[in-house]
Each structure stands twice: as structure tokens, then as C-alpha cells.
Design an enzyme around this catalytic site. Structure first.
Site, PDB file in Angstrom:
ATOM      1  N   GLU A 141       0.803  -1.223   0.000  1.00  0.00           N
ATOM      2  CA  GLU A 141       0.000   0.000   0.000  1.00  0.00           C
ATOM      3  C   GLU A 141       0.836   1.274   0.000  1.00  0.00           C
ATOM      4  O   GLU A 141       0.304   2.370  -0.209  1.00  0.00           O
ATOM      5  CB  GLU A 141      -0.953  -0.010   1.201  1.00  0.00           C
ATOM      6  CG  GLU A 141      -2.057  -1.055   1.059  1.00  0.00           C
ATOM      7  CD  GLU A 141      -3.005  -1.110   2.240  1.00  0.00           C
ATOM      8  OE1 GLU A 141      -2.626  -0.613   3.322  1.00  0.00           O
ATOM      9  OE2 GLU A 141      -4.109  -1.649   2.081  1.00  0.00           O
ATOM     10  N   GLU A 161       7.409 -21.971   7.908  1.00  0.00           N
ATOM     11  CA  GLU A 161       7.896 -21.085   8.966  1.00  0.00           C
ATOM     12  C   GLU A 161       8.952 -21.744   9.850  1.00  0.00           C
ATOM     13  O   GLU A 161       9.610 -21.068  10.643  1.00  0.00           O
ATOM     14  CB  GLU A 161       6.737 -20.610   9.838  1.00  0.00           C
ATOM     15  CG  GLU A 161       6.098 -21.676  10.701  1.00  0.00           C
ATOM     16  CD  GLU A 161       5.013 -21.086  11.594  1.00  0.00           C
ATOM     17  OE1 GLU A 161       5.181 -21.168  12.816  1.00  0.00           O
ATOM     18  OE2 GLU A 161       4.011 -20.552  11.069  1.00  0.00           O
TER      19      GLU A 161
END
Length: 276
Positions: free
Chosen positions: A82, A113
Site C-alpha cells: 500500500e 515457517e
């Protein structure tokens, strides 16, 4: 390092959720969510130090990297993605990296992960250097993908920060500028996409917005460098131009033409000011 307290894994304060009415579920979730802003407020001194460090590095030509797994990784990618449309900065100035790669944005990638070496390998693909800043995102504060990358960054003199939701975590200990936002047990036990995710989103908003202001990407309270990517933003930009030039003889259509010609509110206003 203080003893790790896995607050994010502690049992919910609520039992038998399946027996609650919808109204009760919503009320109780909202009651828990109200604790998040207060926890973020407690962390402002830590956030301030991290923002100052990031701003210094980026003003000197560095980049900001967010990295995480699961919800944390997705929030980092959201914040990074953004920045260009909101502030007109180039893509690649703020980068979000998620364990498991792009597919993990929409699908869980099993055990991604848990890889202690892959985080640094993913950073190396971006030619990471000591000019940059890496911020690890992990509600637990223990994610190996993030921890491994931060450890290597520190060895190589790369500035590091983090946003975690457990106190005294290994990831916080591995960082130059840790941010710990302890929001307590989740409504659904261990579901850190809830309060912890909300806390991380709030902190990321604070980090990127404050940094972009420090970089001069905001004037007054306006996104003067935003990308003009749709009619709504063009209309907003025209109104900004009219407000900032404060010229009663300048029509909406003239301001729009000026804006589209120069590509941003800042450039349009600067051009008109210079020519006046």
C-alpha cells in the site's frame, strides 16, 4: 533474555464458544478487541525508536523489509503493497516477504515457517545490505524463519526490528529495536489472527505512515504524492490542488488538467506556484 511467557498460547478467558449466541460471540470478541489499542499505546516508546531508525536509513537511501509467516507475513505484504499507491514511492522501497513465497499469501504452506535458513536466503534475493532495515513480524516471537534471518542480519550489521506479542521472546532479543505488544490470550485459544493480528496491523500502520511523513511524502495532512489510479483518487487530488493553491479563479476542470499533466498533487502545486 527474560523467560518467554507464551501469552499468545494461553487459554481463552471464554469457554464453550459453540454454545454462545451470535450476539454474545460478537460482544465478547469486541470486548477483547478493545484491549488492543491500550497495549499498542504501551509500546509507543518502542515504536518511536524503530520508526526513527527506519527513517534515518531510508533517508540515506535504504529500504524497509517486513518478513513473517502466516498472518504476520500477510500483514507485512499488505502494508508494503500500500505504500506506492498511497505515497507515490517506488515499488521495492518497502518490501514484504512471507515464508513459503507468494503462494503462502492465499494458502498455508506446510512447515515453511520452521526453516531457520530460508528467511536469510529470501532476503539475499533482494541484495539486502547494511543500508536496509529488516522488521520481523511474529506474534509468537519464536518463528524460526524470522529468527534465523534476524540473527544473520545482526551478524552482518543490518539494522533490525520486530513486532511481537509475547514478552521476552527470542525474536525480540535478536533485534536492535524490538516492539512488544502484549494483548493477552486470544478469544479462540491460540488464534493470533485475532487480537495479535489487529495489534500488528495497527503498529504497521503507525510505522509506515510515520516513516512516509518523515520522508516528505505527506504535506499538511494530505497524500500529495498518491498515485492517480482511479476516478476517486483523481477527484480527491483535484480538490487538494484547489485547496492548496487557494485561487478562486482556478476552476475544477483547470485544476484537474494541471493534476493530470504533472501526475501528482505535489508536482501540480509546485509547478503552478513556480509559474505564478
Amino acid at each position: 533474555m527474560s523467560k518467554l511467557v507464551r501469552v499468545t498460547e494461553q487459554a481463552s478467558h471464554y469457554r464453550h464458544l459453540e454454545q454462545m449466541s451470535i450476539g454474545a460471540l460478537l460482544e465478547n470478541m469486541n470486548r477483547e478487541d478493545q484491549q488492543v489499542p491500550a497495549a499498542v499505546q504501551q509500546a509507543i516508546p518502542q515504536i518511536e525508536k524503530l520508526v526513527a531508525a527506519i527513517s534515518d536509513k531510508m533517508l540515506a537511501g535504504g529500504r524497509l523489509f517486513y518478513m513473517g509467516a502466516g498472518t504476520s507475513g500477510r500483514l507485512g505484504i499488505l502494508d508494503a503493497s500500500e505504500c506506492p499507491p498511497t505515497y507515490g514511492v517506488p515499488y521495492g522501497l518497502v518490501v514484504g516477504i512471507i515464508a513459503g513465497g507468494d503462494i503462502a499469501i492465499t494458502q498455508a504452506v506446510e512447515f515453511a515457517e520452521d526453516n531457520l535458513e530460508q528467511g536469510w536466503a529470501d532476503l539475499e534475493k533482494h541484495n539486502i545490505s547494511a543500508k536496509d532495515v529488516v522488521v520481523g513480524l511474529a506474534a509468537s516471537g519464536t518463528t524460526p524463519y524470522v529468527l534465523g534471518a534476524l540473527n544473520v542480519c545482526r551478524q552482518k550489521g543490518i539494522t533490525t526490528g520486530c513486532v511481537v506479542c509475547n514478552p521476552g521472546s527470542p525474536i525480540a532479543a535478536a533485534c536492535d529495536y524490538p516492539v512488544e505488544v502484549v494483548v493477552g490470550p486470544e478469544f479462540v485459544t491460540g488464534s493470533t489472527r485475532m487480537k495479535s493480528g489487529t495489534a500488528q496491523k495497527l503498529v504497521l500502520n503507525m510505522i509506515s505512515t510515520s516513516v512516509m511523513i518523515q520522508l516528505g511524502r505527506v504535506y499538511d495532512n494530505s497524500m500529495v504524492n498518491m498515485q492517480l489510479s482511479n476516478d476517486k483518487l483523481i477527484d480527491r487530488g483535484v480538490k487538494m490542488v484547489l485547496e492548496q493553491l487557494n485561487n478562486p479563479q482556478l476552476s475544477y476542470e483547470e485544476a484537474k488538467e494541471l493534476l493530470l499533466q504533472h501526475g501528482s498533487v505535489k508536482k501540480a502545486v509546485d509547478a503552478r506556484t513556480v509559474s505564478s
